[in-house]
Design an enzyme around this catalytic site. Structure first.
Site, mmCIF file in Angstrom:
data_model
loop_
_atom_site.group_PDB
_atom_site.id
_atom_site.type_symbol
_atom_site.label_atom_id
_atom_site.label_comp_id
_atom_site.label_asym_id
_atom_site.label_seq_id
_atom_site.Cartn_x
_atom_site.Cartn_y
_atom_site.Cartn_z
ATOM 1 N N GLY A 7 0.838 -1.200 0.000
ATOM 2 C CA GLY A 7 0.000 0.000 0.000
ATOM 3 C C GLY A 7 0.865 1.238 0.000
ATOM 4 O O GLY A 7 2.012 1.212 -0.463
ATOM 5 N N SER A 8 0.325 2.310 0.539
ATOM 6 C CA SER A 8 1.029 3.595 0.461
ATOM 7 C C SER A 8 2.185 3.662 1.464
ATOM 8 O O SER A 8 2.167 2.997 2.503
ATOM 9 C CB SER A 8 0.043 4.726 0.753
ATOM 10 O OG SER A 8 -0.480 4.553 2.048
ATOM 11 N N THR A 9 3.148 4.501 1.162
ATOM 12 C CA THR A 9 4.291 4.700 2.050
ATOM 13 C C THR A 9 3.817 5.278 3.380
ATOM 14 O O THR A 9 4.330 4.908 4.449
ATOM 15 C CB THR A 9 5.317 5.629 1.370
ATOM 16 O OG1 THR A 9 5.798 4.946 0.205
ATOM 17 C CG2 THR A 9 6.485 5.961 2.273
ATOM 18 N N VAL A 46 0.974 4.755 5.057
ATOM 19 C CA VAL A 46 0.457 3.698 5.944
ATOM 20 C C VAL A 46 1.580 2.712 6.303
ATOM 21 O O VAL A 46 1.654 2.236 7.436
ATOM 22 C CB VAL A 46 -0.754 2.987 5.300
ATOM 23 C CG1 VAL A 46 -1.193 1.796 6.145
ATOM 24 C CG2 VAL A 46 -1.919 3.958 5.125
ATOM 25 N N GLY A 47 2.481 2.454 5.372
ATOM 26 C CA GLY A 47 3.615 1.563 5.653
ATOM 27 C C GLY A 47 4.429 2.057 6.847
ATOM 28 O O GLY A 47 4.847 1.278 7.710
ATOM 29 N N CYS A 52 2.109 0.711 -8.863
ATOM 30 C CA CYS A 52 3.138 1.231 -7.958
ATOM 31 C C CYS A 52 4.461 1.434 -8.689
ATOM 32 O O CYS A 52 5.218 2.347 -8.398
ATOM 33 C CB CYS A 52 3.323 0.263 -6.802
ATOM 34 S SG CYS A 52 3.587 -1.419 -7.373
ATOM 35 N N GLU A 106 4.032 10.682 -5.494
ATOM 36 C CA GLU A 106 3.305 9.662 -6.257
ATOM 37 C C GLU A 106 1.870 10.143 -6.521
ATOM 38 O O GLU A 106 1.127 10.436 -5.583
ATOM 39 C CB GLU A 106 3.276 8.359 -5.456
ATOM 40 C CG GLU A 106 2.690 7.215 -6.246
ATOM 41 C CD GLU A 106 2.585 5.928 -5.434
ATOM 42 O OE1 GLU A 106 2.173 5.997 -4.269
ATOM 43 O OE2 GLU A 106 2.907 4.869 -5.978
HETATM 44 P P1 NAD Z 1 -3.330 2.517 1.346
HETATM 45 O O1 NAD Z 1 -2.035 2.494 2.081
HETATM 46 O O2 NAD Z 1 -4.239 3.653 1.596
HETATM 47 O O3 NAD Z 1 -4.159 1.199 1.675
HETATM 48 C C1 NAD Z 1 -3.634 -0.081 1.472
HETATM 49 C C2 NAD Z 1 -4.343 -1.056 2.378
HETATM 50 O O4 NAD Z 1 -4.027 -0.723 3.725
HETATM 51 C C3 NAD Z 1 -5.861 -1.015 2.284
HETATM 52 O O5 NAD Z 1 -6.344 -2.333 2.420
HETATM 53 C C4 NAD Z 1 -6.262 -0.171 3.486
HETATM 54 O O6 NAD Z 1 -7.557 -0.450 3.969
HETATM 55 C C5 NAD Z 1 -5.210 -0.581 4.496
HETATM 56 N N1 NAD Z 1 -4.930 0.398 5.542
HETATM 57 C C6 NAD Z 1 -5.143 1.737 5.532
HETATM 58 N N2 NAD Z 1 -4.733 2.284 6.708
HETATM 59 C C7 NAD Z 1 -4.251 1.270 7.467
HETATM 60 C C8 NAD Z 1 -3.655 1.202 8.759
HETATM 61 N N3 NAD Z 1 -3.482 2.283 9.519
HETATM 62 N N4 NAD Z 1 -3.256 -0.005 9.223
HETATM 63 C C9 NAD Z 1 -3.392 -1.117 8.464
HETATM 64 N N5 NAD Z 1 -3.955 -1.115 7.235
HETATM 65 C C10 NAD Z 1 -4.368 0.071 6.739
HETATM 66 O O7 NAD Z 1 -2.936 2.369 -0.179
HETATM 67 P P2 NAD Z 1 -3.916 2.311 -1.416
HETATM 68 O O8 NAD Z 1 -4.347 3.700 -1.696
HETATM 69 O O9 NAD Z 1 -4.953 1.266 -1.210
HETATM 70 O O10 NAD Z 1 -2.954 1.756 -2.567
HETATM 71 C C11 NAD Z 1 -2.151 2.562 -3.307
HETATM 72 C C12 NAD Z 1 -0.735 2.526 -2.800
HETATM 73 O O11 NAD Z 1 -0.239 1.185 -2.819
HETATM 74 C C13 NAD Z 1 0.195 3.296 -3.694
HETATM 75 O O12 NAD Z 1 1.052 4.074 -2.896
HETATM 76 C C14 NAD Z 1 0.986 2.210 -4.425
HETATM 77 O O13 NAD Z 1 2.241 2.615 -4.866
HETATM 78 C C15 NAD Z 1 1.054 1.139 -3.399
HETATM 79 N N6 NAD Z 1 1.310 -0.172 -4.007
HETATM 80 C C16 NAD Z 1 2.558 -0.725 -3.879
HETATM 81 C C17 NAD Z 1 2.848 -1.961 -4.476
HETATM 82 C C18 NAD Z 1 4.218 -2.564 -4.353
HETATM 83 O O14 NAD Z 1 4.354 -3.744 -4.668
HETATM 84 N N7 NAD Z 1 5.211 -1.838 -3.913
HETATM 85 C C19 NAD Z 1 1.854 -2.631 -5.189
HETATM 86 C C20 NAD Z 1 0.604 -2.051 -5.299
HETATM 87 C C21 NAD Z 1 0.338 -0.818 -4.692
#
Ligand code: NAD
Length: 509
Positions: free
Chosen positions: A267-269, A271-272, A323, A420
């Site tokens: 997911g996003s940096t 939240v990571g 991503c 991004e």
């Molecule tokens: P996001 O971080 O908003 O959400 C990703 C997931 O995390 C969702 O299921 C969401 O419900 C969950 N989430 C949100 N807040 C959370 C928290 N506090 N604790 C635990 N889980 C939580 O990202 P997004 O908008 O769904 O996806 C887009 C992002 O994902 C982009 O930044 C993209 O670059 C990244 N992405 C990376 C890869 C990779 O392999 N590096 C692949 C696909 C997407």
């Protein structure tokens, strides 16, 4: 039509005139119709999406403890597709308990060969239901059917086949070492490749003997719930795979559950970073696959027409919801003008529209929130003084659609270059020397993927060694294979998924 007339019309198109017409009015030729096709919609009549979905816990679909539901919306029509359960701490706890019991009583006791049989069966069932899964992916997520049919679903099946093959060969994968499974894995995935990201996570976890609690993104939960049906129909022992739906708060419950041994997050940096902080000191293993701002470098000696196709593939297909998208074009000065003109001409031919139409190149933006985010970046770009170009193609009136967009006259410090956007938006910068290209390519907080286009192998090797990105494609872009590891440097993540490397995060030695 003479060549000069054709050229004149093409120039009009490439200049982005709203409705290009033939220079010869008498002939009443609409030049734009060259790029128009009759609709070719994929039939969705045989696909059944229920009105309401529950969590999949311990081998069955169960109602959420608090009885709360959320809605999934078709981004191409803005219509509600279905309701799905909103997971709370009670639901997550039930799922983790089921996963723990399945781990201790069943899954960790099976031989690798037996585990492999279940995973092979799941792979075959994904293939059998491929058409249905592809259609649902396009309805729920907005991606063109061509992409979900030819990329997402076949690659998801391929990941299960690949990791099924490793299940009984772990001792050969790590000679002289004794690989052991971890226990219960919490897995959280985004909306851009819902089924494929699920496969990247679940296939290696099961092959290595772990059990799983997975949460799909709140805007694309349906294929994960269809996958739950596949697990049930495959006879997978109850509790080995649990799917809990919900938004960020549900994900956070999984991350913070004390009986989870490993977290795998894509997911996003932003939240990571939250997840990394919250599990610090807990002893949980962690892999993070995060955002990117991929540089795509074109040298003067590159095959220009091929590069144009590669650039379109790198940023415009799948609406730029990738991503590893090549969202920053770096082009050597000598060919910049020619390449940008060819790119504009090619953009005129892209079809933005119904995700279920087989002619569509660019489908719907995944959600209203993401649509608004992209629009805000377009404004930011213009306010920063960049020059914006959008092609003249029509977009549907309803739904969340965005024209493919170029920004020229940008500088390295602009937000549209550094941040991004996750949409079909490309920034274009020029460079004179390879050193300048490498310097600019590395100058963002990200390091996920990159591309290089050149006739010279030596330039490919030099660039590859100097760019800090987990993946680099040369003279192609966005090619994936389950045997190949994937992951990021810097703020793009920690750890690798895919290939032999993808087994490590699910094992201890
Ligand atoms: P996001 O971080 O908003 O959400 C990703 C997931 O995390 C969702 O299921 C969401 O419900 C969950 N989430 C949100 N807040 C959370 C928290 N506090 N604790 C635990 N889980 C939580 O990202 P997004 O908008 O769904 O996806 C887009 C992002 O994902 C982009 O930044 C993209 O670059 C990244 N992405 C990376 C890869 C990779 O392999 N590096 C692949 C696909 C997407």
């Amino acid at each position: 039509m003479s060549d000069s007339n054709t050229k004149e019309s093409l120039e009009k198109i490439s200049n982005g005139s709203p409705k290009p017409t033939s220079p010869n009015a008498d002939l009443k030729l609409d030049f734009a119709s060259f790029w128009e096709y009759s609709p070719a919609p994929e039939s969705s009549e045989h696909v059944k999406i229920d009105d309401r979905y529950n969590h999949f816990i311990n081998g069955e679909f169960v109602e959420p403890v608090k009885g709360r539901y959320m809605k999934s919306v078709n981004p191409a029509t803005e219509e509600i597709i279905c309701e799905f359960a909103e997971g709370t701490s009670e639901d997550v706890d039930k799922a983790v308990k089921a996963a723990r019991k399945a781990y201790e009583k069943t899954w960790s006791k099976l031989t690798g060969k037996e585990r492999g049989k279940y995973i092979f069966r799941i792979a075959r069932m994904i293939q059998e239901r491929a058409r249905e899964l592809a259609i649902i992916e396009s309805i729920d997520g907005g991606k063109p059917i061509r992409e979900s049919r030819d990329v997402d679903v076949p690659l998801a099946a391929a990941h299960f086949f690949y990791y099924a093959g490793w299940a009984d060969k772990l001792n050969y994968a790590f000679p002289g070492r004794k690989p052991k499974s971890l226990g219960v894995c919490g897995q959280i995935i985004p909306w851009n490749f819902p089924l494929l990201m699920l496969a990247w996570k679940i296939a290696p976890a099961l092959a290595t003997g772990n059990t799983v609690v997975l949460k799909p993104a709140e805007s694309t939960p349906v294929t994960a719930l269809k996958f739950a049906e596949i697990c049930r129909d495959a006879g997978l022992p109850a509790g080995v795979v649990n799917i809990v739906t919900g938004a960020g708060a549900t994900g956070s419950e999984i991350v913070n559950h004390p009986d989870v041994n490993k977290i795998a997050f894509t997911g996003s940096t932003k939240v990571g970073k939250i997840i990394q902080k919250s599990i610090a000191g807990t002893g949980k293993k962690l892999t993070l696959e995060l955002g990117g701002k991929g540089p795509n470098i074109v040298f003067e000696d590159a095959p220009i027409d091929q590069a144009v196709e590669g650039i379109v593939n790198a940023i415009f297909f799948n609406q730029g919801h990738v991503c590893c998208a090549g969202s920053r074009l770096l082009v050597q000065e000598g060919v910049a003008e020619k390449l940008v003109q060819k790119l504009k001409d090619r953009m005129e031919t892209l079809i933005v529209g119904d995700p279920l139409d087989k002619n569509t190149d660019i489908g719907a933006i995944n959600s209203k929130a993401q649509f608004e985010r992209i629009q805000s970046y377009l404004e930011i770009g213009v306010n920063e003084g960049a020059e914006m170009y959008q092609c003249s193609s029509k977009i549907p009136e309803n739904g969340y659609f965005c024209k493919p967009t170029l920004f020229t006259n940008v500088s390295q410090s602009n937000r549209i270059v550094q941040e991004e956007i996750f949409g079909p938006v490309l920034t274009i910068q020029t460079f004179r020397t390879p050193e300048e290209a490498i310097e600019k390519a590395n100058n963002t907080p990200y390091g996920l993927a990159s591309g290089v286009w050149t006739d010279k192998g030596s330039k490919i090797f030099k660039t590859g060694q100097s760019i800090r990105s987990g993946v680099m494609w040369s003279n192609t872009y966005n090619k994936f294979d389950p045997t190949s590891p994937f992951g990021g440097y810097k703020e793009s993540g920690i750890g690798r998924e895919g290939g032999l490397h993808g087994l490590y995060p699910y094992l201890t030695f």
